[in-house]
Design an enzyme around this catalytic site. Structure first.
Site, PDB file in Angstrom:
ATOM      1  N   LYS A  76      52.161 113.114 -81.665  1.00  0.00           N
ATOM      2  CA  LYS A  76      50.790 113.096 -81.158  1.00  0.00           C
ATOM      3  C   LYS A  76      50.764 112.541 -79.738  1.00  0.00           C
ATOM      4  O   LYS A  76      51.525 111.622 -79.405  1.00  0.00           O
ATOM      5  CB  LYS A  76      49.911 112.247 -82.080  1.00  0.00           C
ATOM      6  N   SER A 158      41.546 112.743 -85.749  1.00  0.00           N
ATOM      7  CA  SER A 158      41.850 113.233 -84.413  1.00  0.00           C
ATOM      8  C   SER A 158      43.231 113.853 -84.255  1.00  0.00           C
ATOM      9  O   SER A 158      43.541 114.434 -83.216  1.00  0.00           O
ATOM     10  CB  SER A 158      41.723 112.078 -83.407  1.00  0.00           C
ATOM     11  N   SER A 182      42.302 109.292 -89.061  1.00  0.00           N
ATOM     12  CA  SER A 182      42.717 110.344 -88.130  1.00  0.00           C
ATOM     13  C   SER A 182      44.009 111.055 -88.487  1.00  0.00           C
ATOM     14  O   SER A 182      44.332 112.073 -87.884  1.00  0.00           O
ATOM     15  CB  SER A 182      42.840 109.777 -86.710  1.00  0.00           C
TER      16      SER A 182
END
Length: 505
Positions: A76, A158, A182
């Site tokens: 990420k 996210s 997330s």
């Protein structure tokens, strides 16, 4: 080959059925072919190929580093990597190249994992749809809703890019982060396993902070066994992170049985999580899985977590307060986006933050500064800390009563169309997307999202198991047994490869 699990891939390496170089090249091709989903912000083909060649040499000499040597992994884009652009999905950091690498990434690389690139995310992790990135939204690979420009399904967020990378076979595992759900949220939306470890089990060093007291690195994987391998590889105490701890051997050297038993395992079903906004399909799934766990020998009972009903408001206040503090560093002077208006220091600050940060981020900074005003501090921040303690104490009492695990939904609905998603404001999104996940972060507990079945529209539905601190071994054993029982269908990669209509959206 892209449908293999990590364990299966490593077995292929051992048997010389394929090489890390071949797999790396195949993954890079898949990333390029799937670019219409916008899962990656930065792809690292040359660096990945170099790592793959080095891994191949180790396998050839019979000296692999471990169970991740040669395995392609995605990261990420809020984890720092030396000399690799790290954006947090924001214009503010669009050209930020860190001088060091996050500890969890270093540990994966130390095990021989091949890092393919950095994945897309909601700006600074402030979102539940992976729709708020400065580099465009990430799209769910499971279904194309229609031909209209915004008629596609969200991934959840996210960590939406990481979830899509794993679901589509672009990578065999991925790092996400989890502050209020997330990692688990997009895992649920995209039909993969999403693990939020106990707070402190994995180092946060090099994870660009959102909310320090709740942020944890998360793991996304195709199956529970793979999540366990990635957890064992990354768990450690880190002198660079004072909140990290030396996790028990059961976490650092986690091994799951082939078919774990649930006989006698006490599983609680929190009644407060049956809340307004839950769609009938999720409720039916929750009830059905509870019954199936009981049929497998688990002792399933209703439990109460009375203060969870206040979690959304409590989380919002604490998150905004920590954001206001953390984001003071983004001023356009030391690093990050710098506006051209330098008529005064105040003007430079204001212009840089307005241009570099989106409306959601700016809104949380403003709210946090309001909550932290001297006149409001006790009323909002102190009160939220007290409620957080009550939420945490609820979990402690339930686990002290003999309950070993909790079974809850992850989100209250299946993935929404982007056109529906944009009709909701940020507060409404959080109440639907994060109600079941935020309390776990406030209590610092481990949780895992397990894909269970497809909705009537063909979209993944998942449930969550939650355990006491450092109970990852027992929690993942139950998750694996559930996974075996439900046999969730994986994404058809051949069908996905021909969904070219996405490319025009």
């Amino acid at each position: 080959m892209l449908s293999l699990t990590i364990k299966e891939l490593v077995s292929h390496f051992k048997a010389k059925k394929c090489s890390p170089v071949d797999i790396c090249a195949t993954c890079i091709k898949e990333i390029n072919d799937s670019s219409f989903l916008n899962a990656f912000v930065t792809v690292l083909p040359e660096a990945a190929e170099k790592q793959a060649r080095e891994s191949h040499a180790r396998w050839k000499s019979g000296k692999p580093r471990g169970p991740l040597d040669g395995v392609p992994i995605a990261v990420k884009d809020n984890f720092c990597m030396t000399g690799v652009r790290t954006t947090c999905g924001s214009r503010m950091l669009a050209n930020f190249y860190p001088p060091y690498t996050a500890t969890v990434v270093e540990r994966l690389q130390g095990e021989g994992a091949v890092v393919l690139g950095k994945t897309n995310m909601d700006e600074f992790g402030m979102g539940s749809g992976a729709t708020d990135s400065a580099f465009g939204p990430t799209k769910n690979p499971w279904k194309n809703a229609g031909e209209a420009a915004d008629d596609w399904y969200i991934t959840g967020g996210s960590s939406g890019g990481s979830a899509v990378a794993v679901a589509t076979g672009c990578s065999f595992g991925a790092l996400g982060s989890d502050t209020g759900g997330s990692t688990r949220n997009p895992a649920s939306r995209c039909g993969v396993v999403g693990l939020k470890p106990t707070y402190g089990a994995l180092s946060r060093h090099g994870l660009i902070p959102l909310t320090n007291s709740m942020d944890v690195p998360g793991i996304l994987a195709k199956c529970v066994d793979d999540a366990a391998v990635l957890l064992s590889a990354t768990a450690c105490a880190d002198p660079n992170d004072s909140t990290s701890v030396s996790a028990p051997d059961s976490v650092r050297h986690l091994k799951l049985a082939g078919e774990p038993s649930l006989k006698g395992v006490k599983i609680g079903v929190p009644k407060e999580y049956h809340c307004p906004g839950m769609c009938p399909e999720v409720l039916d799934l929750w009830r059905d899985v509870a019954d199936r766990l009981a049929a497998l020998g688990a002792v399933v009972s209703s439990v109460s977590l009375p203060h969870s009903r206040y979690s959304t408001e409590c989380y919002s206040v604490l998150n905004c307060c920590e954001v206001a503090s953390n984001f003071a560093r983004y001023d356009g002077l030391e690093y990050g986006h710098r506006a051209s208006d330098d008529s005064s220091t105040d003007a430079l600050y204001a212009a840089s933050r307005h241009e570099g940060l989106n409306e959601v981020v700016r809104g949380r900074i403003l709210a946090g500064n309001y909550f932290l005003l001297r006149a409001n501090y006790e009323k909002y921040f102190t009160k939220a800390l007290q409620v957080r303690r009550l939420i945490s104490d609820d979990f402690t009492k339930v686990f002290a009563s003999g309950v070993e695990l909790l079974l809850t939904p992850v989100t209250l609905t299946a993935a929404l169309r982007h056109s529906e998603w944009t009709l909701k404001d940020n507060r409404e999104r959080a109440s639907v997307e994060d109600f079941c996940t935020q309390p776990v972060n406030m209590a610092g507990l481990p949780a895992v999202s397990v894909p269970c079945r497809l909705s009537r529209e063909g979209l993944p539905l998942s449930l969550q198991l939650v355990g006491p601190k450092f109970s990852e071994a027992a929690m993942l054993a139950a998750a694996k047994r559930l996974e075996l029982e439900l046999s969730f269908p994986r994404l058809d990669l051949q069908l996905h490869a021909h969904q070219e209509s996405y490319a025009t959206l």
